[in-house]
Write an enzyme that holds these catalytic residues in place. Structure first.
Site, short mmCIF file in Angstrom:
data_model
loop_
_atom_site.label_atom_id
_atom_site.label_comp_id
_atom_site.label_asym_id
_atom_site.label_seq_id
_atom_site.Cartn_x
_atom_site.Cartn_y
_atom_site.Cartn_z
N GLU A 94 0.87 -1.19 0.00
CA GLU A 94 0.00 0.00 0.00
C GLU A 94 0.90 1.22 0.00
O GLU A 94 1.76 1.37 0.87
CB GLU A 94 -0.93 0.05 1.22
N GLU A 140 4.95 4.73 3.62
CA GLU A 140 4.45 6.04 4.06
C GLU A 140 5.61 7.03 4.10
O GLU A 140 6.71 6.69 4.54
CB GLU A 140 3.79 5.89 5.45
N ASP A 151 -3.16 11.77 -1.80
CA ASP A 151 -3.22 13.24 -1.82
C ASP A 151 -3.58 13.72 -3.23
O ASP A 151 -2.99 13.26 -4.21
CB ASP A 151 -1.87 13.82 -1.38
N LYS A 191 -3.33 21.35 -8.04
CA LYS A 191 -2.77 22.24 -9.06
C LYS A 191 -2.19 21.44 -10.23
O LYS A 191 -1.49 20.44 -10.01
CB LYS A 191 -1.65 23.09 -8.46
N ASP A 238 -12.44 9.60 -2.36
CA ASP A 238 -13.74 10.29 -2.42
C ASP A 238 -13.61 11.55 -3.27
O ASP A 238 -14.57 12.30 -3.37
CB ASP A 238 -14.22 10.67 -1.01
N THR A 246 -10.53 1.98 4.96
CA THR A 246 -9.34 2.69 5.44
C THR A 246 -9.81 3.76 6.43
O THR A 246 -11.01 4.04 6.54
CB THR A 246 -8.59 3.37 4.27
N GLU A 247 -8.84 4.38 7.11
CA GLU A 247 -9.20 5.46 8.05
C GLU A 247 -9.96 6.58 7.34
O GLU A 247 -11.00 7.04 7.78
CB GLU A 247 -7.94 6.04 8.71
N TYR A 248 -9.42 7.01 6.20
CA TYR A 248 -10.04 8.12 5.46
C TYR A 248 -11.39 7.70 4.88
O TYR A 248 -12.31 8.49 4.81
CB TYR A 248 -9.11 8.61 4.35
N GLU A 249 -11.50 6.47 4.47
CA GLU A 249 -12.76 5.97 3.90
C GLU A 249 -13.87 6.05 4.94
O GLU A 249 -14.98 6.49 4.65
CB GLU A 249 -12.56 4.53 3.42
N1 SAM Z 1 -4.26 5.50 2.91
C1 SAM Z 1 -4.65 6.10 4.17
C2 SAM Z 1 -6.16 6.09 4.30
O1 SAM Z 1 -6.85 5.87 3.29
O2 SAM Z 1 -6.66 6.26 5.41
C3 SAM Z 1 -4.08 7.52 4.32
C4 SAM Z 1 -4.55 8.53 3.32
S1 SAM Z 1 -3.72 10.10 3.48
C5 SAM Z 1 -4.79 11.23 2.74
C6 SAM Z 1 -2.45 9.97 2.24
C7 SAM Z 1 -1.13 9.44 2.82
O3 SAM Z 1 -0.22 9.21 1.73
C8 SAM Z 1 -0.45 10.44 3.76
O4 SAM Z 1 -0.13 9.79 4.98
C9 SAM Z 1 0.81 10.86 2.98
O5 SAM Z 1 1.90 11.16 3.84
C10 SAM Z 1 1.07 9.63 2.11
N2 SAM Z 1 1.82 9.94 0.89
C11 SAM Z 1 1.52 10.89 -0.01
N3 SAM Z 1 2.43 10.92 -1.01
C12 SAM Z 1 3.31 9.94 -0.72
C13 SAM Z 1 4.49 9.47 -1.36
N4 SAM Z 1 4.93 10.03 -2.49
N5 SAM Z 1 5.16 8.45 -0.82
C14 SAM Z 1 4.72 7.88 0.34
N6 SAM Z 1 3.63 8.28 1.01
C15 SAM Z 1 2.92 9.30 0.49
#
Ligand code: SAM
Length: 195
Positions: A18, A43, A98, A102, A134, A174-177
């Site tokens: 993941e 992460e 994320d 932009k 989402d 997931t947490e965000y879901e």
């Molecule tokens: N996947 C989790 C969830 O659905 O609950 C977390 C979602 S959170 C919005 C996005 C996560 O991706 C953040 O913790 C961020 O630090 C990580 N992330 C973003 N770009 C990344 C990258 N290039 N490499 C590793 N992690 C990354």
């Protein structure tokens, strides 16, 4: 560990990763459900990753069956190809990545063609990618990137996962879901296969 993940886990089970796992609830739940699959959670930020480590340690200290098929790596996913060999990974999960809204940041989106090219260098033939979000704009962008990418087949998608009888079967939240679906946001999901 590039090319040596089977050695690390001590078996030849498939490796699922993941990318951007956040606090790791999703991948930890999957690892507990599927002992015959090895999981690697990736992460970028240690402040978030530490929560996943704490949770796993707590789980393992309260269990007679510690989770042995899961490892976390703090790294930027831009460097995935330094960590996995060609054909080493069977599945990639991207959850609530994320959005980087932009245009000039599009290549940072984890579903951009720049990232798909990285995934191609580590996935097995017939390996799969699953993406949930989402964010409709990010989802539309991701569908386009996937449709335009050579060597990939878009196998399924939905704009409302939780009401899709087929795709929601066995869905692990997931947490965000959980956070976004609880305020009424529909969850989008796409699945693709690397040919
Ligand atoms: N996947 C989790 C969830 O659905 O609950 C977390 C979602 S959170 C919005 C996005 C996560 O991706 C953040 O913790 C961020 O630090 C990580 N992330 C973003 N770009 C990344 C990258 N290039 N490499 C590793 N992690 C990354």
């Amino acid at each position: 560990m590039k090319g040596k993940w089977a050695e690390h886990f001590g078996n030849n089970h498939p490796i699922h990763i993941e990318v951007g796992m956040g606090k790791g609830r999703f991948i930890t739940d999957l690892a507990r459900q599927n002992p015959d699959i090895n999981y690697v959670g990736i992460e970028k930020y240690s402040s978030v990753l530490i929560r996943a480590i704490e949770k796993l340690e707590q789980l393992n200290s309260n269990s007679e069956m510690p989770v042995k098929n899961l490892i976390f790596i703090r790294m930027n996913a831009e460097n995935l190809c330094d960590v996995f060999e060609k054909n080493e990974v069977s599945r990639i999960y991207l959850n609530f990545s994320d959005p980087w809204p932009k245009d000039r940041h599009a290549k940072r989106r984890l579903t951009s063609h720049e990232f798909l090219a990285r995934y191609e260098k580590i996935l097995k033939k017939d390996g799969t990618l699953e993406f949930k979000t989402d964010n409709k704009d990010l989802f539309d962008f991701s569908l386009e990137e996937m449709k335009n990418a050579e060597g990939w087949e878009l196998t399924a998608f939905t704009y409302d996962l939780h009401h899709d009888v087929v795709l929601s079967e066995g869905n692990v939240m997931t947490e965000y879901e959980e956070k976004f679906s609880s305020i009424g946001n529909p969850i989008c999901k796409m699945e693709a296969r690397f040919l």
